[in-house]
Design a protein around this motif. Structure first.
Motif, PDB file in Angstrom:
ATOM      1  N   GLU A 195      36.702  52.400 -34.421  1.00 14.38           N
ATOM      2  CA  GLU A 195      35.330  52.777 -34.754  1.00 14.38           C
ATOM      3  C   GLU A 195      34.332  52.218 -33.743  1.00 14.38           C
ATOM      4  O   GLU A 195      33.219  52.724 -33.611  1.00 14.38           O
ATOM      5  CB  GLU A 195      34.959  52.266 -36.149  1.00 14.38           C
ATOM      6  N   GLY A 196      34.704  51.145 -33.077  1.00 14.29           N
ATOM      7  CA  GLY A 196      33.810  50.512 -32.115  1.00 14.29           C
ATOM      8  C   GLY A 196      32.837  49.538 -32.739  1.00 14.29           C
ATOM      9  O   GLY A 196      32.042  48.913 -32.037  1.00 14.29           O
ATOM     10  N   THR A 197      32.867  49.377 -34.048  1.00 15.10           N
ATOM     11  CA  THR A 197      32.001  48.437 -34.753  1.00 15.10           C
ATOM     12  C   THR A 197      32.609  48.160 -36.117  1.00 15.10           C
ATOM     13  O   THR A 197      33.638  48.747 -36.473  1.00 15.10           O
ATOM     14  CB  THR A 197      30.574  49.004 -34.908  1.00 15.10           C
ATOM     15  N   SER A 198      31.995  47.260 -36.884  1.00 17.50           N
ATOM     16  CA  SER A 198      32.492  46.975 -38.230  1.00 17.50           C
ATOM     17  C   SER A 198      31.636  47.706 -39.259  1.00 17.50           C
ATOM     18  O   SER A 198      30.502  48.085 -38.994  1.00 17.50           O
ATOM     19  CB  SER A 198      32.467  45.465 -38.501  1.00 17.50           C
ATOM     20  N   ASP A 199      32.205  47.888 -40.454  1.00 18.65           N
ATOM     21  CA  ASP A 199      31.495  48.601 -41.510  1.00 18.65           C
ATOM     22  C   ASP A 199      31.785  47.923 -42.843  1.00 18.65           C
ATOM     23  O   ASP A 199      32.619  47.009 -42.924  1.00 18.65           O
ATOM     24  CB  ASP A 199      31.936  50.067 -41.542  1.00 18.65           C
TER      25      ASP A 199
END
Length: 261
Positions: free
Chosen positions: A142-146
């Motif tokens: 994703e390229g980031t956290s969620d």
């Protein structure tokens, strides 16, 4: 919280101070068994942070394999690494973090500058080197956290570059395997949406506040699930979409307490 702080201070910290120079020497002289100390460290960390990790399925063992996963929290790292050896692909900023960056290098983390498209080739080459060494390579696609209730779109550029570089380096087609991380319970009770900030790294949340919340919360149940491998000889965007759908399917099922089909 006090007991966890004592465990981290009296057990994890001494182990780290003794283990870091030993690990540095192992890597400097290219000795085998470099994954042993990191795995011991992450097992201690997972215990100290109250993580109870369950594995569903298994990574492909007859690689080369590129694991692609969702990302919820920095807790993902000790949860995963406490169970099996893996090289992470992390954003380049982490390399400059005090202590953390040094420790990440000792685990052969691959750093990527996601703001520079030209960095994909260098990163892919390093990922290929890890695969050739026999290591598992994990990309948080994703390229980031969620927050952990849904999956953001997977980025296909780095996935495609890494797959190609690893195939060229190993002479074999690289298999892409979806992997899902789900935080399912807190203190034995199903994790509700409003409790997810107690485990997730969201937005501009400060490190200190996040760590305090994690240490003061109860035991956290984490499930790491492996999906069916995907042949890597197709279009990179199609592969990314297929992996994304599989990760999302597993995450929804795990969050609902349903068995994976």
């Amino acid at each position: 919280m006090i007991l966890r702080l004592l465990f981290l201070a009296l057990v994890v910290l001494p182990f780290t101070l003794v283990g870091l120079p030993i690990q540095a020497l192992i890597l400097a002289f290219n000795r085998p068994g470099w994954t042993i100390l990191p795995r011991m460290f992450f097992k201690l960390m997972a215990f100290g942070l109250g993580l109870r990790v369950k594995i569903v399925g298994a990574p492909v063992k007859n690689g080369p394999v590129l694991l692609v996963a969702n990302h919820i929290s920095w807790l993902d790292i000790p949860a995963i690494a406490s169970k099996f050896p893996v090289c992470f692909v992390a954003k380049s900023e982490i390399a400059n973090w005090p202590v953390v960056g040094f420790m990440a290098r000792l685990q052969k983390t691959v750093f990527v500058n996601r703001d520079r498209r030209t960095d994909a080739g260098r990163t892919a080459s390093e990922m290929k080197d890890r695969i050739e060494e026999g290591s598992n390579v994990l990309l948080f696609a994703e390229g980031t956290s969620d927050i952990g209730t849904h999956v953001l779109p997977f980025r296909s550029a780095l996935m495609g570059a890494a797959r190609q570089a690893m195939a060229e380096g190993t002479g074999r087609e690289v298999v892409v395997q979806p992997m899902t991380i789900a935080y399912t319970a807190l203190s034995g009770l199903p994790l509700s949406r409003h409790e997810r900030p107690k485990v997730a790294w969201i937005g501009d949340m400060g490190v200190g506040d996040n760590l305090k919340t994690i240490l003061s919360s109860g035991p956290k149940d984490v499930t790491i699930a492996f999906g069916d491998p995907i042949r890597g000889d197709g279009d990179r965007k199609t592969i990314a979409k297929t992996a994304e759908r599989e990760v999302r399917r597993m995450l929804v099922a795990l969050n609902r307490g349903q068995p994976l089909q």
